[in-house]
Write a protein that holds these residues in place. Sequence first.
Motif, PDB file in Angstrom:
ATOM      1  N   THR A  89       2.073 -21.360   8.166  1.00 38.15           N
ATOM      2  CA  THR A  89       1.902 -20.133   8.299  1.00 38.15           C
ATOM      3  C   THR A  89       1.061 -19.459   9.556  1.00 38.15           C
ATOM      4  O   THR A  89       0.063 -20.062   9.545  1.00 38.15           O
ATOM      5  CB  THR A  89       1.360 -19.182   6.919  1.00 38.15           C
ATOM      6  N   GLU A  90       1.692 -18.769  10.235  1.00 41.42           N
ATOM      7  CA  GLU A  90       0.602 -18.367  11.193  1.00 41.42           C
ATOM      8  C   GLU A  90       0.912 -16.882  11.470  1.00 41.42           C
ATOM      9  O   GLU A  90       1.771 -16.208  11.438  1.00 41.42           O
ATOM     10  CB  GLU A  90       1.262 -18.781  12.489  1.00 41.42           C
ATOM     11  N   MET A  91      -0.248 -16.298  12.166  1.00 37.25           N
ATOM     12  CA  MET A  91      -0.140 -14.713  12.078  1.00 37.25           C
ATOM     13  C   MET A  91       0.571 -14.608  13.627  1.00 37.25           C
ATOM     14  O   MET A  91       0.369 -15.024  14.594  1.00 37.25           O
ATOM     15  CB  MET A  91      -1.597 -14.147  12.656  1.00 37.25           C
ATOM     16  N   ALA A  92       1.670 -13.708  13.544  1.00 37.85           N
ATOM     17  CA  ALA A  92       2.579 -13.611  14.799  1.00 37.85           C
ATOM     18  C   ALA A  92       2.074 -12.569  15.442  1.00 37.85           C
ATOM     19  O   ALA A  92       2.104 -12.650  16.743  1.00 37.85           O
ATOM     20  CB  ALA A  92       3.860 -13.234  13.998  1.00 37.85           C
ATOM     21  N   THR A  93       1.402 -11.453  15.025  1.00 30.67           N
ATOM     22  CA  THR A  93       1.129 -10.210  15.852  1.00 30.67           C
ATOM     23  C   THR A  93      -0.399  -9.660  14.682  1.00 30.67           C
ATOM     24  O   THR A  93      -0.260  -9.570  13.657  1.00 30.67           O
ATOM     25  CB  THR A  93       1.857  -9.044  16.014  1.00 30.67           C
ATOM     26  N   THR A  94      -1.212  -8.996  15.653  1.00 29.04           N
ATOM     27  CA  THR A  94      -2.291  -8.443  14.920  1.00 29.04           C
ATOM     28  C   THR A  94      -2.623  -7.052  15.577  1.00 29.04           C
ATOM     29  O   THR A  94      -2.681  -7.074  16.987  1.00 29.04           O
ATOM     30  CB  THR A  94      -3.492  -8.992  14.580  1.00 29.04           C
ATOM     31  N   TRP A  95      -3.195  -6.039  14.955  1.00 30.07           N
ATOM     32  CA  TRP A  95      -3.615  -4.930  15.493  1.00 30.07           C
ATOM     33  C   TRP A  95      -4.750  -4.487  14.692  1.00 30.07           C
ATOM     34  O   TRP A  95      -4.768  -4.461  13.795  1.00 30.07           O
ATOM     35  CB  TRP A  95      -2.671  -3.655  15.565  1.00 30.07           C
ATOM     36  N   LYS A  96      -5.949  -4.117  15.528  1.00 34.28           N
ATOM     37  CA  LYS A  96      -7.325  -3.564  15.018  1.00 34.28           C
ATOM     38  C   LYS A  96      -7.610  -2.306  15.761  1.00 34.28           C
ATOM     39  O   LYS A  96      -7.078  -1.848  16.849  1.00 34.28           O
ATOM     40  CB  LYS A  96      -8.434  -4.365  15.284  1.00 34.28           C
ATOM     41  N   ASP A  97      -7.763  -1.250  14.919  1.00 32.43           N
ATOM     42  CA  ASP A  97      -8.122   0.187  15.221  1.00 32.43           C
ATOM     43  C   ASP A  97      -9.194   0.004  16.354  1.00 32.43           C
ATOM     44  O   ASP A  97     -10.229  -0.563  16.058  1.00 32.43           O
ATOM     45  CB  ASP A  97      -8.717   1.096  13.977  1.00 32.43           C
ATOM     46  N   PRO A  98      -8.986   0.380  17.648  1.00 34.75           N
ATOM     47  CA  PRO A  98      -9.910   0.270  18.557  1.00 34.75           C
ATOM     48  C   PRO A  98     -11.457   0.822  18.501  1.00 34.75           C
ATOM     49  O   PRO A  98     -12.403   0.513  18.928  1.00 34.75           O
ATOM     50  CB  PRO A  98      -9.370   0.526  20.117  1.00 34.75           C
ATOM     51  N   GLY A  99     -11.295   1.887  17.518  1.00 35.14           N
ATOM     52  CA  GLY A  99     -12.435   2.583  17.318  1.00 35.14           C
ATOM     53  C   GLY A  99     -13.419   2.112  16.202  1.00 35.14           C
ATOM     54  O   GLY A  99     -14.114   2.593  15.753  1.00 35.14           O
ATOM     55  N   VAL A 100     -12.912   1.061  15.406  1.00 34.82           N
ATOM     56  CA  VAL A 100     -13.570   0.389  14.570  1.00 34.82           C
ATOM     57  C   VAL A 100     -14.439  -0.569  15.024  1.00 34.82           C
ATOM     58  O   VAL A 100     -13.951  -1.714  15.603  1.00 34.82           O
ATOM     59  CB  VAL A 100     -12.671  -0.002  13.431  1.00 34.82           C
ATOM     60  N   GLY A 101     -15.666  -0.599  14.442  1.00 33.62           N
ATOM     61  CA  GLY A 101     -16.572  -2.013  14.623  1.00 33.62           C
ATOM     62  C   GLY A 101     -16.553  -2.797  13.393  1.00 33.62           C
ATOM     63  O   GLY A 101     -15.595  -2.873  12.599  1.00 33.62           O
ATOM     64  N   LYS A 102     -17.654  -3.359  13.080  1.00 31.04           N
ATOM     65  CA  LYS A 102     -17.930  -4.066  11.835  1.00 31.04           C
ATOM     66  C   LYS A 102     -17.922  -3.198  10.693  1.00 31.04           C
ATOM     67  O   LYS A 102     -18.408  -2.162  10.909  1.00 31.04           O
ATOM     68  CB  LYS A 102     -19.148  -5.089  11.979  1.00 31.04           C
ATOM     69  N   VAL A 103     -17.167  -3.693   9.785  1.00 30.76           N
ATOM     70  CA  VAL A 103     -17.011  -2.941   8.579  1.00 30.76           C
ATOM     71  C   VAL A 103     -17.385  -3.524   7.212  1.00 30.76           C
ATOM     72  O   VAL A 103     -17.479  -4.765   7.078  1.00 30.76           O
ATOM     73  CB  VAL A 103     -15.588  -2.523   8.149  1.00 30.76           C
ATOM     74  N   HIS A 104     -18.161  -2.797   6.256  1.00 33.81           N
ATOM     75  CA  HIS A 104     -18.390  -3.575   4.977  1.00 33.81           C
ATOM     76  C   HIS A 104     -17.876  -2.673   3.854  1.00 33.81           C
ATOM     77  O   HIS A 104     -18.072  -1.570   3.987  1.00 33.81           O
ATOM     78  CB  HIS A 104     -19.938  -3.663   5.043  1.00 33.81           C
ATOM     79  N   PHE A 105     -17.012  -3.376   3.147  1.00 35.54           N
ATOM     80  CA  PHE A 105     -16.552  -2.426   1.791  1.00 35.54           C
ATOM     81  C   PHE A 105     -17.551  -3.043   0.642  1.00 35.54           C
ATOM     82  O   PHE A 105     -17.594  -4.250   0.440  1.00 35.54           O
ATOM     83  CB  PHE A 105     -15.099  -3.082   1.819  1.00 35.54           C
ATOM     84  N   ASP A 106     -17.618  -1.888  -0.291  1.00 44.16           N
ATOM     85  CA  ASP A 106     -18.425  -2.332  -1.453  1.00 44.16           C
ATOM     86  C   ASP A 106     -17.497  -2.889  -2.599  1.00 44.16           C
ATOM     87  O   ASP A 106     -17.821  -3.635  -3.369  1.00 44.16           O
ATOM     88  CB  ASP A 106     -19.305  -1.154  -2.141  1.00 44.16           C
ATOM     89  N   LYS A 107     -16.124  -2.168  -2.536  1.00 39.78           N
ATOM     90  CA  LYS A 107     -15.017  -2.396  -3.798  1.00 39.78           C
ATOM     91  C   LYS A 107     -13.972  -2.392  -3.110  1.00 39.78           C
ATOM     92  O   LYS A 107     -13.514  -1.221  -2.444  1.00 39.78           O
ATOM     93  CB  LYS A 107     -15.546  -1.561  -4.755  1.00 39.78           C
ATOM     94  N   VAL A 108     -13.050  -3.290  -3.057  1.00 36.10           N
ATOM     95  CA  VAL A 108     -11.710  -3.736  -2.176  1.00 36.10           C
ATOM     96  C   VAL A 108     -10.653  -3.820  -3.286  1.00 36.10           C
ATOM     97  O   VAL A 108     -10.735  -4.582  -4.321  1.00 36.10           O
ATOM     98  CB  VAL A 108     -11.872  -4.676  -1.283  1.00 36.10           C
ATOM     99  N   LEU A 109      -9.508  -3.056  -3.195  1.00 36.91           N
ATOM    100  CA  LEU A 109      -8.440  -3.137  -4.133  1.00 36.91           C
ATOM    101  C   LEU A 109      -7.552  -3.881  -3.320  1.00 36.91           C
ATOM    102  O   LEU A 109      -7.311  -3.748  -2.020  1.00 36.91           O
ATOM    103  CB  LEU A 109      -7.722  -1.861  -4.288  1.00 36.91           C
ATOM    104  N   THR A 110      -6.685  -5.120  -3.994  1.00 32.59           N
ATOM    105  CA  THR A 110      -5.882  -5.778  -3.283  1.00 32.59           C
ATOM    106  C   THR A 110      -4.518  -5.674  -3.831  1.00 32.59           C
ATOM    107  O   THR A 110      -4.200  -5.359  -5.190  1.00 32.59           O
ATOM    108  CB  THR A 110      -6.240  -7.319  -3.694  1.00 32.59           C
ATOM    109  N   LEU A 111      -3.583  -5.344  -3.138  1.00 31.17           N
ATOM    110  CA  LEU A 111      -2.163  -4.853  -3.582  1.00 31.17           C
ATOM    111  C   LEU A 111      -1.148  -5.872  -2.878  1.00 31.17           C
ATOM    112  O   LEU A 111      -1.099  -5.652  -1.713  1.00 31.17           O
ATOM    113  CB  LEU A 111      -1.912  -3.623  -3.280  1.00 31.17           C
TER     114      LEU A 111
END
Length: 192
Positions: free
Chosen positions: A18-40
């Motif tokens: 498995t390899e990541m073929a493409t990725t995109w990141k919102d250019p306006g976002v720096g480092k992020v911290h989440f307190d509670k993440v939902l996985t779907l």
Amino acid sequence: GILAMTSIALAACVSSSTEMATTWKDPGVGKVHFDKVLTLFVSRDPAIRRQGEDDLAAKIPNATPAYQVVPESDLKDPAVVKQKVKEGGFDGAVVMRIVQVAQQSTYVPGTTWYTGPYDFWGYWGNSWGAVYTPGYAMTDQVVTVESALYSVAGNRLLWAGRSETIDPKNLTKLIDGVTKSAVKEMKKQGLL
């Protein structure tokens, strides 16, 4: 239908990567911290959904599989889902879904090689005994999975990626490989 065929086809494969073929990141976002993440993990098959969500939740800090919050009966009602996610206090969500299962053919050309001495007359004599390996065609199964990271509070896509898995051995290996690759990339980007 398709998921059943996908499961059968995936079980028949021999090796995988498995390899990541493409990725995109919102250019306006720096480092992020989440307190509670939902996985779907989007799947019409509840067992596949649970397996994918559990695998993601195991790899992401402070994560909860969506099936523990949103039962099958509520999945298609966005208002109910939104309320349950809000009540659960989730500020981030990682969503994955299989978007394509395709066949990829590759031709491996044949080779010719010689044995014996490297002087002219030795080469001449051995050339009549050249060894030829015929070419052959290979068909690989390529499974493409789309992954996305959302800020639930901001209702905003922060990161997206598509991974390609070649010849997954089975569905468990596919999910494990995809979740590892996507989570690794999100962490590298400072998003998890």
